[in-house]
Design a protein around this motif. Structure first.
Motif, mmCIF file in Angstrom:
data_model
loop_
_atom_site.group_PDB
_atom_site.id
_atom_site.type_symbol
_atom_site.label_atom_id
_atom_site.label_comp_id
_atom_site.label_asym_id
_atom_site.label_seq_id
_atom_site.Cartn_x
_atom_site.Cartn_y
_atom_site.Cartn_z
ATOM 1 N N THR A 1 0.949 -0.871 -0.125
ATOM 2 C CA THR A 1 -0.016 -0.134 0.067
ATOM 3 C C THR A 1 0.920 1.024 -0.222
ATOM 4 O OG1 THR A 1 -2.005 0.931 1.115
ATOM 5 C CG2 THR A 1 0.034 0.068 2.415
ATOM 6 N N ASN A 2 0.440 2.456 0.023
ATOM 7 C CA ASN A 2 1.057 3.581 0.362
ATOM 8 C C ASN A 2 1.647 3.987 1.560
ATOM 9 O OD1 ASN A 2 2.160 6.217 -0.111
ATOM 10 N ND2 ASN A 2 0.333 7.125 -0.852
ATOM 11 N N GLY A 3 2.872 3.584 1.930
ATOM 12 C CA GLY A 3 3.399 3.830 3.202
ATOM 13 C C GLY A 3 4.004 5.362 3.444
ATOM 14 N N ALA A 4 3.637 6.338 2.499
ATOM 15 C CA ALA A 4 4.230 7.617 2.598
ATOM 16 C C ALA A 4 3.486 8.345 3.838
ATOM 17 C CB ALA A 4 4.122 8.253 1.276
ATOM 18 N N PRO A 5 2.078 8.382 3.834
ATOM 19 C CA PRO A 5 1.337 9.188 4.668
ATOM 20 C C PRO A 5 1.880 8.804 6.204
ATOM 21 C CG PRO A 5 -0.141 8.303 3.053
ATOM 22 C CD PRO A 5 1.174 7.493 2.897
ATOM 23 N N ALA A 6 2.234 7.340 6.422
ATOM 24 C CA ALA A 6 2.583 7.182 7.940
ATOM 25 C C ALA A 6 3.946 7.696 7.974
ATOM 26 C CB ALA A 6 2.369 5.552 8.080
ATOM 27 N N ALA A 7 4.583 7.622 7.056
ATOM 28 C CA ALA A 7 6.113 8.106 7.144
ATOM 29 C C ALA A 7 6.097 9.496 7.277
ATOM 30 C CB ALA A 7 6.843 7.766 6.004
ATOM 31 N N TYR A 8 5.216 10.161 6.699
ATOM 32 C CA TYR A 8 5.156 11.865 6.838
ATOM 33 C C TYR A 8 4.709 11.864 8.311
ATOM 34 C CZ TYR A 8 5.105 12.249 1.633
ATOM 35 O OH TYR A 8 5.411 12.219 0.533
ATOM 36 N N ALA A 9 3.963 11.391 8.827
ATOM 37 C CA ALA A 9 3.213 11.480 10.414
ATOM 38 C C ALA A 9 4.243 11.056 11.459
ATOM 39 C CB ALA A 9 2.112 10.422 10.479
ATOM 40 N N ILE A 10 5.293 10.246 11.046
ATOM 41 C CA ILE A 10 6.414 9.882 12.023
ATOM 42 C C ILE A 10 7.394 10.958 11.885
ATOM 43 C CG2 ILE A 10 8.563 8.430 12.037
ATOM 44 C CD1 ILE A 10 6.471 6.029 11.232
ATOM 45 N N ILE A 11 7.677 11.515 10.632
ATOM 46 C CA ILE A 11 8.503 12.740 10.620
ATOM 47 C C ILE A 11 8.205 14.005 11.389
ATOM 48 C CG2 ILE A 11 9.461 14.606 9.081
ATOM 49 C CD1 ILE A 11 9.556 12.001 6.852
ATOM 50 N N ALA A 12 6.574 14.116 11.266
ATOM 51 C CA ALA A 12 5.964 15.354 11.865
ATOM 52 C C ALA A 12 6.038 15.114 13.529
ATOM 53 C CB ALA A 12 4.513 15.380 11.619
ATOM 54 N N ALA A 13 5.765 13.810 13.929
ATOM 55 C CA ALA A 13 6.016 13.409 15.298
ATOM 56 C C ALA A 13 7.329 13.750 15.937
ATOM 57 C CB ALA A 13 5.354 12.113 15.561
ATOM 58 N N GLN A 14 8.388 13.370 15.006
ATOM 59 C CA GLN A 14 9.456 13.720 15.441
ATOM 60 C C GLN A 14 9.979 15.084 15.511
ATOM 61 O OE1 GLN A 14 13.581 11.281 14.906
ATOM 62 N NE2 GLN A 14 12.941 12.009 12.707
ATOM 63 N N ALA A 15 9.522 15.909 14.616
ATOM 64 C CA ALA A 15 9.659 17.333 14.730
ATOM 65 C C ALA A 15 8.948 17.769 15.950
ATOM 66 C CB ALA A 15 9.267 17.807 13.563
ATOM 67 N N GLU A 16 7.862 17.308 16.118
ATOM 68 C CA GLU A 16 6.834 18.063 17.415
ATOM 69 C C GLU A 16 7.149 17.424 18.653
ATOM 70 O OE1 GLU A 16 3.248 20.145 18.473
ATOM 71 O OE2 GLU A 16 4.499 20.258 16.552
ATOM 72 N N GLY A 17 7.711 16.354 18.828
ATOM 73 C CA GLY A 17 7.875 15.825 19.981
ATOM 74 C C GLY A 17 6.678 15.461 20.943
ATOM 75 N N GLY A 18 6.956 15.040 22.277
ATOM 76 C CA GLY A 18 5.658 14.765 22.998
ATOM 77 C C GLY A 18 5.353 13.250 23.241
ATOM 78 N N GLY A 19 5.858 12.408 22.392
ATOM 79 C CA GLY A 19 5.216 11.070 22.331
ATOM 80 C C GLY A 19 6.476 10.110 22.314
ATOM 81 N N ASP A 20 6.176 8.923 22.174
ATOM 82 C CA ASP A 20 7.133 7.649 21.893
ATOM 83 C C ASP A 20 7.311 7.185 20.443
ATOM 84 O OD1 ASP A 20 8.403 5.141 21.947
ATOM 85 O OD2 ASP A 20 7.623 4.678 23.858
#
Length: 199
Positions: free
Chosen positions: A87-106
């Motif tokens: 399937t298209n794995g890019a949307p989830a990858a983008y979310a991981i990148i955003a989460a790393q930039a944002e912080g606050g979770g695991d």
């Protein structure tokens, strides 16, 4: 303080089977991690690999056996033929990148939730609702699924270029700050030993 650059793919079964062992190893050695999701099919094309579905039948058969064995060793639930792969794995990858930039979770938990969605939960990680569920599970704002898409796309592409330039050719791939390289979740014990100074 040691550092590990972690190149991985949201669709990779071996990334899933790594579980959160990298994070446990990093914590043991006081190491930091930078998460670098990338397009694994594009990486194969750039580094002499072949996508799984295009491999010779004998290679596909061996892959199926090896995945079953590795899953048994980890104790993780595993579906060799998931409903939503590829399937298209890019949307989830983008979310991981955003989460790393944002912080606050695991982040380790987020990567595992995303890959588990593919390989054990029968969910489509190309769907925004699935990505939001993973973000929430890992302690991040689910709205990150809709934020930073430009940053995500740029970083996703940059991660591929960096992987190629630094010698990565598969996923998961771990590179230390001393340029020691480890390919595959079955090399995590070697990474641990290296960081311990015994390898």
């Amino acid at each position: 303080m040691p550092h590990i650059d972690y190149f991985f793919a949201t669709l990779s079964p071996y990334t899933y089977l790594a579980g959160t062992r990298l994070e446990e190893i990093a914590a043991k050695h006081g190491a930091t991690i930078t998460y670098k999701p990338l397009d694994i099919i594009a990486l194969f094309a750039r580094t002499g690999g072949t996508p799984p579905l295009e491999r010779h039948p004998s290679r596909q058969e061996y892959r199926a056996q090896e995945l079953r064995r590795q899953a048994a060793k980890t104790g993780l639930p595993f579906n060799l033929r998931p409903m939503f792969w590829p399937t298209n794995g890019a949307p989830a990858a983008y979310a991981i990148i955003a989460a790393q930039a944002e912080g606050g979770g695991d982040l380790g938990k987020l990567v595992h939730a995303v890959t588990a969605s593919v390989w054990s939960r029968e969910k489509n990680i190309a769907e925004d609702d699935v990505v939001r569920e993973c973000l929430k599970e890992a302690g991040f704002d689910p709205a990150l699924a809709d934020k930073g898409l430009m940053l995500g796309a740029e970083t996703y592409a940059a991660n591929l270029e960096e992987a190629v330039s630094r010698g990565a050719f598969g996923a998961p791939f771990y590179i230390t700050d001393t340029d020691e390289r480890f390919w595959g979740q079955d090399r995590l014990n070697d990474l641990d030993a290296y960081l311990s100074g015994t390898l």
